[in-house]
Write a protein that holds these residues in place. Sequence first.
Motif, PDB file in Angstrom:
ATOM      1  N   TYR A 161      50.597  41.672 108.183  1.00  0.00           N
ATOM      2  CA  TYR A 161      48.550  41.655 107.726  1.00  0.00           C
ATOM      3  C   TYR A 161      47.678  41.311 108.177  1.00  0.00           C
ATOM      4  O   TYR A 161      48.024  40.214 108.846  1.00  0.00           O
ATOM      5  CB  TYR A 161      48.319  41.474 105.803  1.00  0.00           C
ATOM      6  CG  TYR A 161      49.509  41.948 105.246  1.00  0.00           C
ATOM      7  CD1 TYR A 161      49.584  43.497 104.447  1.00  0.00           C
ATOM      8  CD2 TYR A 161      50.577  41.489 104.478  1.00  0.00           C
ATOM      9  CE1 TYR A 161      50.275  44.204 103.793  1.00  0.00           C
ATOM     10  CE2 TYR A 161      51.650  41.949 103.350  1.00  0.00           C
ATOM     11  CZ  TYR A 161      51.400  43.272 103.067  1.00  0.00           C
ATOM     12  OH  TYR A 161      52.176  43.477 102.303  1.00  0.00           O
ATOM     13  N   LEU A 175      46.791  35.270 102.269  1.00  0.00           N
ATOM     14  CA  LEU A 175      48.048  36.057 102.047  1.00  0.00           C
ATOM     15  C   LEU A 175      48.727  35.418 101.380  1.00  0.00           C
ATOM     16  O   LEU A 175      49.565  36.123 100.262  1.00  0.00           O
ATOM     17  CB  LEU A 175      48.459  36.769 103.420  1.00  0.00           C
ATOM     18  CG  LEU A 175      49.836  37.251 103.293  1.00  0.00           C
ATOM     19  CD1 LEU A 175      49.804  38.641 102.409  1.00  0.00           C
ATOM     20  CD2 LEU A 175      50.842  37.314 104.834  1.00  0.00           C
ATOM     21  N   ASP A 179      51.123  45.160  98.813  1.00  0.00           N
ATOM     22  CA  ASP A 179      50.599  46.252  99.913  1.00  0.00           C
ATOM     23  C   ASP A 179      49.258  46.640  99.652  1.00  0.00           C
ATOM     24  O   ASP A 179      48.012  46.894 100.017  1.00  0.00           O
ATOM     25  CB  ASP A 179      50.809  47.439 100.494  1.00  0.00           C
ATOM     26  CG  ASP A 179      52.274  47.321 101.014  1.00  0.00           C
ATOM     27  OD1 ASP A 179      52.606  45.776 101.564  1.00  0.00           O
ATOM     28  OD2 ASP A 179      53.349  47.751 100.818  1.00  0.00           O
ATOM     29  N   ARG A 214      56.550  42.726 106.270  1.00  0.00           N
ATOM     30  CA  ARG A 214      54.877  42.893 106.150  1.00  0.00           C
ATOM     31  C   ARG A 214      54.471  42.657 107.163  1.00  0.00           C
ATOM     32  O   ARG A 214      54.526  40.826 107.329  1.00  0.00           O
ATOM     33  CB  ARG A 214      54.178  42.828 104.705  1.00  0.00           C
ATOM     34  CG  ARG A 214      55.115  43.580 103.694  1.00  0.00           C
ATOM     35  CD  ARG A 214      54.632  45.735 104.129  1.00  0.00           C
ATOM     36  NE  ARG A 214      55.081  46.232 103.616  1.00  0.00           N
ATOM     37  CZ  ARG A 214      56.788  46.634 102.672  1.00  0.00           C
ATOM     38  NH1 ARG A 214      57.590  46.397 103.175  1.00  0.00           N
ATOM     39  NH2 ARG A 214      56.819  47.521 101.303  1.00  0.00           N
ATOM     40  N   VAL A 217      46.397  43.971  98.575  1.00  0.00           N
ATOM     41  CA  VAL A 217      45.801  43.526 100.363  1.00  0.00           C
ATOM     42  C   VAL A 217      44.873  44.662 100.542  1.00  0.00           C
ATOM     43  O   VAL A 217      43.407  44.585 101.183  1.00  0.00           O
ATOM     44  CB  VAL A 217      47.331  43.480 101.128  1.00  0.00           C
ATOM     45  CG1 VAL A 217      46.109  43.629 103.082  1.00  0.00           C
ATOM     46  CG2 VAL A 217      47.848  42.426 100.955  1.00  0.00           C
TER      47      VAL A 217
END
Length: 272
Positions: A145, A152, A237, A143, A240
């Motif tokens: 971001y 994170l 997900d 992932r 975030v």
Amino acid sequence: MRILVRTSKLAIWARRLALFAAALILISAGLHYFGQITADVFEISLAIGTVCGALAFLIGIAAYVRLWFTGDRGWGPASVGFFLGLVCLAPAGMALTLSEIYPSTADVTTALVDPPQLVEARPNESEIDSETVLASFPNLITRIYQLPPETLFSLGQSLARANGWEILSSTPPTETSTGQLNALRHSLLGFENEIAFRVAPNPIGALIDLRAASLHPVYHDLGDNGRAIEAFLLALDDRVSTYIQNNMAQPVPDQLPVPQTELAPGEETDAQ
């Protein structure tokens, strides 16, 4: 003349075996979940309970046949052996089903070249086909971001705690260095698995890789580790997205009023 009606011995043994199997499976599962017995002892107990449950199921069928032809007593014990024995076979049947549906994820990661390091678990020596794993778990990918690495990492750590995982080690990242967290997860039946995620800076933000491995080497984990970290990534997900909406979305400024200027004498008349 009085006819002697006997209780079928097959029915009695079917009930005895079924009760023994159910007690053995339930007690060993509870002891294993609370860490009172090792995984090896639990697996042996589960195997013995499954065999006894299968015998109770088969003897229960034989008791039904005998009772039908002889008219003896024992329909109740035979039914207990038949149905409870069938229940004791459910864990084995579920394990066979999951082994057919999922590949083994005894040691699975989103970073195939350089996976996160483990603290307690030993790397599993069984060969795992990454393409097969990805086909069953399409969300097991790295992932990236648009978030600072520290943010994170904090979101991932809070999610691990929310899942009830026991934190083994935690090294937060910086804008130029990598951070990693290792945690211990207990499955529904009490098997221990180590989860590790690594957060590293990226030109557009930060990236995260995960790894899950059974604490003790197993031949097949029935896809448990794969389902665990896939669920973690999907939950991350959502976290975030919520964080970005709440903290990084720029509000649209209100329309500013048009400044008023004073008109010179005579201009007001012309404007009207």
